[in-house]
Scaffold this active site. Structure first.
Site, PDB file in Angstrom:
ATOM      1  N   HIS A 265       0.834  -1.204   0.000  1.00 47.58           N
ATOM      2  CA  HIS A 265       0.000   0.000   0.000  1.00 47.58           C
ATOM      3  C   HIS A 265       0.876   1.265   0.000  1.00 47.58           C
ATOM      4  CE1 HIS A 265      -3.755   2.226   1.114  1.00 47.58           C
ATOM      5  NE2 HIS A 265      -2.872   3.068   1.619  1.00 47.58           N
ATOM      6  N   GLU A 266       1.817   1.320   0.931  1.00 45.33           N
ATOM      7  CA  GLU A 266       2.660   2.513   1.028  1.00 45.33           C
ATOM      8  C   GLU A 266       3.586   2.625  -0.187  1.00 45.33           C
ATOM      9  OE1 GLU A 266       1.780   4.716   3.144  1.00 45.33           O
ATOM     10  OE2 GLU A 266       0.442   3.341   4.209  1.00 45.33           O
TER      11      GLU A 266
HETATM   12 ZN    ZN Z   1      -3.146   5.164   1.914  1.00 50.32          ZN
END
Ligand code: ZN
Length: 501
Positions: A265-266
């Protein structure tokens, strides 16, 4: 006029330096700062933020922007210079409309409310938090009045996070999503036994979790020469330059997906920030265009890529090498099904990609009711629980797991939540478009080649930085404003197959 443009760039460059220094102080605060540094750090951040704000709302800045506006209107709308003047003017006009006293009051009330919220959540007692929430709400109503609006009070608050997006557009989008998703969630809830993820819920060595996260981030295209990964209690991405974009992650010792997907995600956020055109460095156009667009990037890599079957066909042999015990007899299909298990839950941050949106819709609806004074703060827990029952079929046992779970309202951040779902929707719309334009996209992912997707995103989206709004980008890239259909079709196809509906 060139002199004036250079003057503008010089001033904005200095402000950008200060703001990036503030971000770096914030990054350090959440990663390496010893607890004793907290007091001094809060002061340093406040001083520098104030300095940047003063420099930005300076009368001279207003005159420069006014003089350059006519000049910029003759340049191509997409050009760096026209975009810089346009976006700076938009930010400037907004910043000037808020009196300094109100900014101070909001910050002050927010700090008090945050403390009250922490205690109320620990005690699971909403009434302790209620007067602070009421104060935040009153101040935000005042704030919205300063910014001005013609249709809905929610519009100017939403605009802070998603420029030019309107409440009515979101309402229409959410109505469609709700109509399609609520029945899907209820259908899946009755087939809970179809998907087994028990093999992911056992001890996974943390160092190996770190290693596999680093490896996957590199595979996806994250440039570690212009970035790094560290640990923090809540994963986040922070940029101090297009050439210094950092991510953090955290692990759960006995639940593999938590750390793995947090890293992906990051990484998605970081790929976006690293992909902005170098010509925009040290201007206020460096960085993502809005929260919704940023979230479209993190969620595309996390869900559409990382929770996809082609990804696991590529990655399962490597995962099994690192975790031979835990993943014994687990093939790509079994892994794919397990990481897509749907479970209506009380807590938003733990929600899967279907039910997540219902958590957001609930908050969006309640925020509007509160701001329009159609709902009293004291009645909020009851309204919250009623919507939880209606959308997810579950009732929170107490306020801590219900209305008190999120930090956002304690900071007075009303208008923030919808951007999470806008990100989900836009991710699907972009991915669908990319599949049309890049033949064999999923076949390349299956081979572990992610650059066809990344290159496409770079050219079509990342490079523009903050130049355009979500609807502008959506029209530019896909020929349509933001749509719900790609997302709904994606969810229906994927989960009907997984849950054999
Ligand atoms: Zn996010």
């Amino acid at each position: 006029m060139q002199d004036k443009l250079n003057e503008l760039k010089k001033r904005l460059g200095e402000i950008s330096d200060i703001q990036n220094a503030v971000s770096l102080l914030g990054w350090d605060q959440q990663t390496y700062m010893p607890p004793g540094g907290a007091g001094a750090r809060a002061q340093q951040i406040a001083t520098l933020s104030h300095l940047a704000h003063e420099k930005f709302i300076d009368d001279a800045m207003g005159r420069l922007l006014e003089e350059l506006r006519v000049y910029a209107s003759k340049l191509s709308y997409d050009s760096d210079d026209a975009s810089l003047v346009r976006v700076a003017k938009r930010d400037y006009d907004k910043a000037r409309r808020i009196p300094a006293t109100l900014v101070f009051e909001i910050a002050h009330a927010g700090a008090q409310a945050f403390d009250a919220w922490r205690q109320a959540r620990a005690a699971s007692e909403f009434p302790q938090f209620a007067p602070f929430l009421q104060r935040n709400l009153d101040l935000k109503i005042q704030y919205a009045g300063c910014l001005g609006y013609t249709d809905r009070i929610y519009d100017p608050l939403l605009d802070e996070f998603e420029p030019d997006m309107k409440t009515a557009q979101i309402e229409a989008i959410f109505a469609e999503v709700k109509k399609e998703i609520v029945p899907l969630v209820h259908a899946i809830a009755s087939r809970q036994d179809t998907v087994d993820n028990s093999f992911l819920c056992r001890p996974f060595d943390e160092q190996k979790q770190w290693d596999i996260g680093m490896e996957v981030a590199k595979h996806l295209g994250y440039d570690f020469n212009r970035g790094r990964q560290d640990r923090s209690p809540h994963p986040f991405t922070s940029s101090f330059s297009i050439n210094d974009v950092r991510i953090t992650t955290r692990f759960m010792a006995d639940y593999f997906p938590a750390g793995f997907f947090a890293t992906i995600h990051e990484t998605g956020h970081a790929l976006y920030d690293q992909g902005v055109s170098q010509s925009l460095e040290r201007t206020l156009l460096a960085g993502g265009a809005s929260l919704g667009i940023h979230e479209s990037q993190s969620r595309m890599w996390e869900n559409l890529v990382g929770r996809g079957l082609p990804f696991w066909k590529f990655f399962i042999p490597r995962a099994r090498t690192l975790f031979p015990e835990q993943l014994k007899n687990v093939d790509a299909v079994k892994m794919y099904r397990a990481v897509n298990r749907v479970q209506p839950s009380l807590i938003r941050v733990e929600a899967d990609e279907i039910t997540y949106n219902l958590h957001i819709i609930l908050r969006f609806e309640l925020e509007n009711m509160l701001l329009e004074r159609r709902l009293d703060v004291k009645d909020l827990p009851e309204a919250w629980n009623a919507k939880m029952r209606e959308y997810l079929g579950i009732t929170p046992p107490d306020d801590a797991e219900g209305v008190l779970q999120d930090v956002h309202w304690s900071h007075g951040a009303f208008g923030y939540f919808p951007t999470y779902s806008l990100g989900n929707l836009f991710a699907s719309q972009l991915f669908e478009q990319c599949k049309k334009e890049v033949p064999g996209l999923e076949a390349s992912i299956e081979k572990g080649e992610f650059y066809p997707l990344l290159d496409w995103l770079r050219i079509r989206l990342h490079v523009h930085g903050r130049k355009f709004t979500l609807n502008e980008l959506s029209n530019k890239i896909t020929g349509k404003p933001l749509q719900t259909q790609p997302f709904i079709t994606y969810l229906k196809n994927k989960y009907s197959e997984i849950y054999r509906l």
